[in-house]
Every structure is written in C-alpha cells, then in structure tokens.
Design a protein around this motif. Structure first.
Motif, short mmCIF file in Angstrom:
data_model
loop_
_atom_site.label_atom_id
_atom_site.label_comp_id
_atom_site.label_asym_id
_atom_site.label_seq_id
_atom_site.Cartn_x
_atom_site.Cartn_y
_atom_site.Cartn_z
N ARG A 59 -2.41 10.28 -2.72
CA ARG A 59 -1.30 10.22 -3.59
C ARG A 59 -0.24 11.25 -2.81
NH1 ARG A 59 -3.30 9.83 -7.79
NH2 ARG A 59 -3.05 7.46 -7.98
N GLN A 75 -0.79 2.98 6.37
CA GLN A 75 -0.44 2.23 5.58
C GLN A 75 -0.02 2.67 3.91
OE1 GLN A 75 -4.01 0.09 5.03
NE2 GLN A 75 -3.30 -1.56 3.78
N VAL A 76 0.93 1.91 3.53
CA VAL A 76 1.00 2.20 1.94
C VAL A 76 0.43 1.15 1.13
CG1 VAL A 76 2.87 2.55 0.35
CG2 VAL A 76 3.34 3.30 2.75
N LEU A 77 -0.47 1.86 0.35
CA LEU A 77 -0.98 0.63 -0.83
C LEU A 77 -0.24 0.43 -1.88
CD1 LEU A 77 -4.28 2.82 -0.68
CD2 LEU A 77 -4.18 0.84 0.57
N PRO A 78 -0.68 -0.65 -2.43
CA PRO A 78 -0.06 -1.00 -3.79
C PRO A 78 -0.10 -0.27 -4.75
CG PRO A 78 -1.02 -2.68 -2.88
CD PRO A 78 -1.73 -1.72 -1.99
N LYS A 79 0.79 0.14 -5.69
CA LYS A 79 0.62 1.27 -7.08
C LYS A 79 -0.55 0.86 -7.58
CE LYS A 79 4.44 3.61 -6.39
NZ LYS A 79 4.55 4.78 -6.16
N ASP A 104 3.72 7.62 -3.97
CA ASP A 104 3.13 6.74 -3.05
C ASP A 104 1.75 6.85 -2.92
OD1 ASP A 104 5.62 5.12 -2.96
OD2 ASP A 104 6.30 5.63 -0.96
N GLU A 105 0.92 5.72 -2.87
CA GLU A 105 -0.43 5.83 -2.34
C GLU A 105 -0.79 5.36 -0.94
OE1 GLU A 105 -2.56 3.53 -5.43
OE2 GLU A 105 -2.07 5.20 -6.87
N SER A 156 -3.72 1.33 -6.62
CA SER A 156 -5.08 1.18 -5.85
C SER A 156 -6.21 2.15 -6.13
CB SER A 156 -4.53 0.83 -4.41
OG SER A 156 -3.89 -0.14 -4.19
#
Length: 115
Positions: free
Chosen positions: A77, A105-109, A66-67, A111
C-alpha cells in the motif's frame, strides 16, 4: 552442343532477359519494404507505444492508499508519493522506498488484507 558452349550462350542471353524485365521490377523492392515497414509498425511499434502511454498514466495517477504490485512481485500500500520515488508499506511496520517505474499494476481497493 558442348558444356562450355552452352554456358557461354546462357550468359550472353541473361542480360537481355534481365533488361526486358528491369522496368517492371524496378519499384518492387521499394514497395515490398514499405509494406513490411507498415506491418512492422502496426504489429510491434504501435502496441508498445500504447503500453508505454498507459504505464505513464498509471504512474501519474498514483496516490496515497493505492494498493500496488511492483516489478519483483511485491505487493503493498502506498504511504507517500514523491517525484520519482514511492514509499510502499509491504507488511505492517515495513516500508520500502522504490522507484515509480517499478510499479507495474494498481490493485482494486481491499485486495490486500490487513494482518
């Protein structure tokens, strides 16, 4: 009528006026406090509890790869997820260990670009 006489008459009639209104206004402060507490609950307490619940769910769903963005603004990451700590790669070959709570926050893959 002199000033001391007027003051004495005003003080003597004040309790009588208050006694007639006392029954009608007895519950008014309690009702007002209840209304203010209800407004306070729905405007401040409930939204904060909702944000806390969303953050707990976000932290529980963290997985390798996860980013994420951390509290200080660092983005990286996830390399490893522990019980209360997470190892995050913030640059190629640079891995830091942070508390789970610092992830905001978790960023979209995709990013974060590979450098």
């Amino acid at each position: 009528m002199s000033l001391p006489t007027f003051a004495a008459i005003a003080q003597a009639t004040a309790p009588a006026a208050g006694a007639t209104q006392g029954g009608a206004l007895g519950l008014s402060p309690l009702i007002m406090m209840a209304v203010l507490f209800g407004i306070f609950y729905f405007m401040m307490i409930r939204p904060q509890m909702k944000r806390q619940k969303e953050h707990r769910n976000l932290l529980a769903a963290l997985a390798k790869g996860d980013e994420v963005v951390m509290g200080g603004g660092l983005a990286g990451r996830i390399e490893d997820v522990g019980e209360s700590f997470v190892r995050v790669e913030i640059a190629p070959g640079t891995v830091v260990q942070v508390q789970k709570g610092s992830i905001t926050q978790v960023l979209p893959k995709g990013s974060l670009k590979k450098s």
